[in-house]
Write an enzyme that holds these catalytic residues in place. Structure first.
Site, short mmCIF file in Angstrom:
data_model
loop_
_atom_site.label_atom_id
_atom_site.label_comp_id
_atom_site.label_asym_id
_atom_site.label_seq_id
_atom_site.Cartn_x
_atom_site.Cartn_y
_atom_site.Cartn_z
N ASP A 29 0.79 -1.26 0.00
CA ASP A 29 0.00 0.00 0.00
C ASP A 29 0.81 1.30 0.00
O ASP A 29 0.41 2.27 0.65
CB ASP A 29 -0.95 0.01 1.21
CG ASP A 29 -2.02 -1.06 1.14
OD1 ASP A 29 -1.95 -1.91 0.25
OD2 ASP A 29 -2.93 -1.04 1.98
N LYS A 112 -6.54 -5.03 -3.35
CA LYS A 112 -7.19 -5.66 -2.19
C LYS A 112 -8.21 -4.72 -1.58
O LYS A 112 -8.07 -3.50 -1.65
CB LYS A 112 -6.13 -6.08 -1.17
CG LYS A 112 -5.36 -4.90 -0.58
CD LYS A 112 -4.41 -5.39 0.47
CE LYS A 112 -3.76 -4.27 1.25
NZ LYS A 112 -4.67 -3.30 1.85
N CYS A 145 -2.23 -2.90 7.39
CA CYS A 145 -2.16 -3.76 6.21
C CYS A 145 -0.88 -4.60 6.17
O CYS A 145 -0.91 -5.75 5.74
CB CYS A 145 -2.35 -2.94 4.95
SG CYS A 145 -4.03 -2.27 4.87
#
Ligand code: ZN
Length: 217
Positions: A29, A112, A145
């Protein structure tokens, strides 16, 4: 009321050698919304991790490791926006991975919808197909994450390595508790980005190892 707690000690490995043929670098991310000024959910320390992540990316590319980027991806009425507000809207500037770490054509990008990079994605499929058993996981956010992807990987018996200078959180407590949990609960290994070495198994080395083994007998 803030309380002071001591972080239980966990080992930080000075050097970790990996076999690049069985290792993937997973960059979590590193998108404008989380990293760059003007992003929707900026982690102030994230931008400073770019050089460490670039170092890992160079090591991975040069040694032939597999490379995976995760990309948080949401659309209209996504329930996660109820928790965090709007972020990572598919197609927006904030959704894009920062240009310093732009994926190459042949590198896998996993979109995701939740914290866990395995949840509802093809990540495990590709890792198994490649014969990968070790994951170097970095990026942001350390306790969200990165953590849930590392946890999910460890539950599937992948070896997890976290270079701690290549990950970032909103607050040092979150970062430390995540690293401690990874080391303690998942037998993950914590190190620094320059502590990771790609083991070269060339023919000469293989031969000398073989000779050593024969001599030892
Ligand atoms: Zn999200």
């Amino acid at each position: 009321m803030a309380r002071t707690v001591e972080v239980p000690e966990y080992e930080v490995h000075e050097e970790i050698r990996v076999d690049p043929r069985r290792t993937a670098l997973v960059i979590v991310d590193m998108q404008n919304d989380f990293v760059k000024e003007g992003g929707a959910l900026v982690i102030p320390d994230a931008e400073a991790t770019i050089p460490a992540i670039r170092r890992l990316l160079t090591l991975a590319r040069e040694s032939g490791m597999k490379i995976v980027f995760t990309q948080d991806t949401h659309g209209e009425d996504d329930p996660e926006w109820g928790i965090w507000g709007e972020h990572a809207r598919e197609g927006s500037w904030g959704w894009h991975i920062v240009e310093e770490l732009a994926p190459r054509e042949d590198e896998l990008v996993i979109r995701k919808v939740r914290y866990d990079g395995f949840y509802g994605t093809h990540l495990e499929h590709f890792l198994r197909l490649w014969g990968v058993d070790t994951l170097i996981i970095c990026g942001t956010v350390a306790n969200i994450c990165v953590h849930y992807t590392a946890a999910s990987a460890a539950l599937r018996w992948f070896d997890v390595i976290i270079p701690r200078d290549a990950t970032s959180a909103l607050d040092p407590f979150d970062l430390e508790s995540s690293l401690r949990q990874t080391a303690f609960l998942f037998s993950g290994r914590i190190t620094e980005s320059d502590g990771i070495r790609a083991r070269k198994m060339d023919v000469g080395l293989y031969r000398s190892k073989l000779e050593e083994a024969v001599e030892d007998r």
